[in-house]
Motif scaffolding. Structure first.
Motif, short mmCIF file in Angstrom:
data_model
loop_
_atom_site.label_atom_id
_atom_site.label_comp_id
_atom_site.label_asym_id
_atom_site.label_seq_id
_atom_site.Cartn_x
_atom_site.Cartn_y
_atom_site.Cartn_z
N LEU A 194 8.50 19.40 6.81
CA LEU A 194 8.26 18.07 6.24
C LEU A 194 6.79 17.98 5.86
O LEU A 194 5.92 18.15 6.71
N THR A 195 6.54 17.73 4.58
CA THR A 195 5.17 17.61 4.09
C THR A 195 4.88 16.15 3.77
O THR A 195 5.67 15.50 3.08
N LEU A 196 3.77 15.67 4.27
CA LEU A 196 3.27 14.33 3.93
C LEU A 196 1.99 14.50 3.15
O LEU A 196 1.00 15.03 3.66
N GLU A 197 2.00 14.08 1.89
CA GLU A 197 0.79 14.13 1.06
C GLU A 197 0.23 12.71 1.04
O GLU A 197 0.83 11.79 0.48
N TYR A 198 -0.90 12.55 1.67
CA TYR A 198 -1.48 11.23 1.89
C TYR A 198 -2.07 10.64 0.60
O TYR A 198 -2.66 11.35 -0.20
N LEU A 199 -1.89 9.34 0.47
CA LEU A 199 -2.39 8.58 -0.67
C LEU A 199 -3.50 7.62 -0.27
O LEU A 199 -4.00 6.84 -1.08
N ARG A 200 -3.88 7.69 1.01
CA ARG A 200 -4.93 6.84 1.59
C ARG A 200 -5.64 7.66 2.66
O ARG A 200 -5.14 8.68 3.12
N ASP A 201 -6.80 7.18 3.09
CA ASP A 201 -7.55 7.84 4.16
C ASP A 201 -7.11 7.30 5.51
O ASP A 201 -6.91 6.08 5.66
N TRP A 259 0.84 -1.21 0.00
CA TRP A 259 0.00 0.00 0.00
C TRP A 259 0.86 1.25 0.00
O TRP A 259 1.72 1.43 0.87
N ASP A 260 0.63 2.13 -0.94
CA ASP A 260 1.26 3.44 -0.92
C ASP A 260 0.52 4.27 0.13
O ASP A 260 -0.70 4.39 0.08
N VAL A 261 1.27 4.82 1.11
CA VAL A 261 0.67 5.54 2.23
C VAL A 261 0.75 7.05 2.03
O VAL A 261 -0.25 7.75 2.15
N TYR A 262 1.95 7.57 1.75
CA TYR A 262 2.11 9.00 1.52
C TYR A 262 3.40 9.28 0.77
O TYR A 262 4.33 8.48 0.77
N ASN A 263 3.41 10.45 0.15
CA ASN A 263 4.63 11.02 -0.42
C ASN A 263 5.15 12.02 0.60
O ASN A 263 4.37 12.83 1.12
N ALA A 264 6.43 11.97 0.88
CA ALA A 264 7.04 12.88 1.86
C ALA A 264 8.06 13.77 1.15
O ALA A 264 8.80 13.30 0.28
#
Length: 171
Positions: free
Chosen positions: A65-72, A43-48
């Protein structure tokens, strides 16, 4: 020309652009240090993405640090997982961890695919949190700041490959 205007208007509302504006406002001369994707099993969780002044990261800050979420995810689950990672790295003061978890549970919203959370380390060692470009909370405890960002950036992180990408060590 109409297509360019349409694309630009769509981008203006995107979390990634909002985070870029947040980073621009919070850091002096920010530049990307590195980026990577966190995947849990398949599972892809986030891009950091890690940002620092002039792209030169210093553990003492400032940086973002930015986390762009790929899931809920639910905010309380993000807080709980953060505490688990802090414990893996040696945090043992249960009262302090409990206090930090309560603070994070109050700050972190539920996230959906495409949402972005950004943590900013200030010159004073505080942590400021932003959700899709809006300030959602601040933790003034320098020990929290160190432990929280160590989840991704410490040598003993549970995700050393992601750390290398964030710090720009692509050798």
């Amino acid at each position: 020309m109409r297509y360019i205007v349409l694309i630009m208007s769509l981008l203006a509302g995107s979390p990634a652009l909002a985070m870029s504006q947040t980073v621009q406002q919070e850091l002096t001369n920010p530049a990307e240090v590195g980026q990577g994707k966190f995947t849990y099993y398949f599972w892809d969780v986030y891009n950091a993405t890690l940002y620092a002044p002039e792209g030169q990261w210093d553990k003492s800050g400032p940086f973002a640090l930015t986390l762009e979420y790929l899931r809920d995810f639910e905010g309380r689950d993000i807080a709980e997982r953060s505490i688990e990672e802090m414990e893996k790295q040696g945090a043992t003061n249960q009262q302090q961890l409990s206090d930090w978890q309560a603070q994070m549970e109050q700050i972190f919203p539920d996230v959906k695919d495409g949402d972005a959370l950004t943590g900013v380390v200030t010159n004073e060692g505080k942590t400021r949190f932003f959700f899709n470009g809006s300030l959602i909370g601040e933790v003034e405890d320098k020990a929290f700041t160190q432990r929280f960002f160590d989840i991704w950036l410490a040598e003993n992180t549970s995700e050393p490959e992601l750390r290398e990408k964030l710090l720009g060590d692509t050798d």
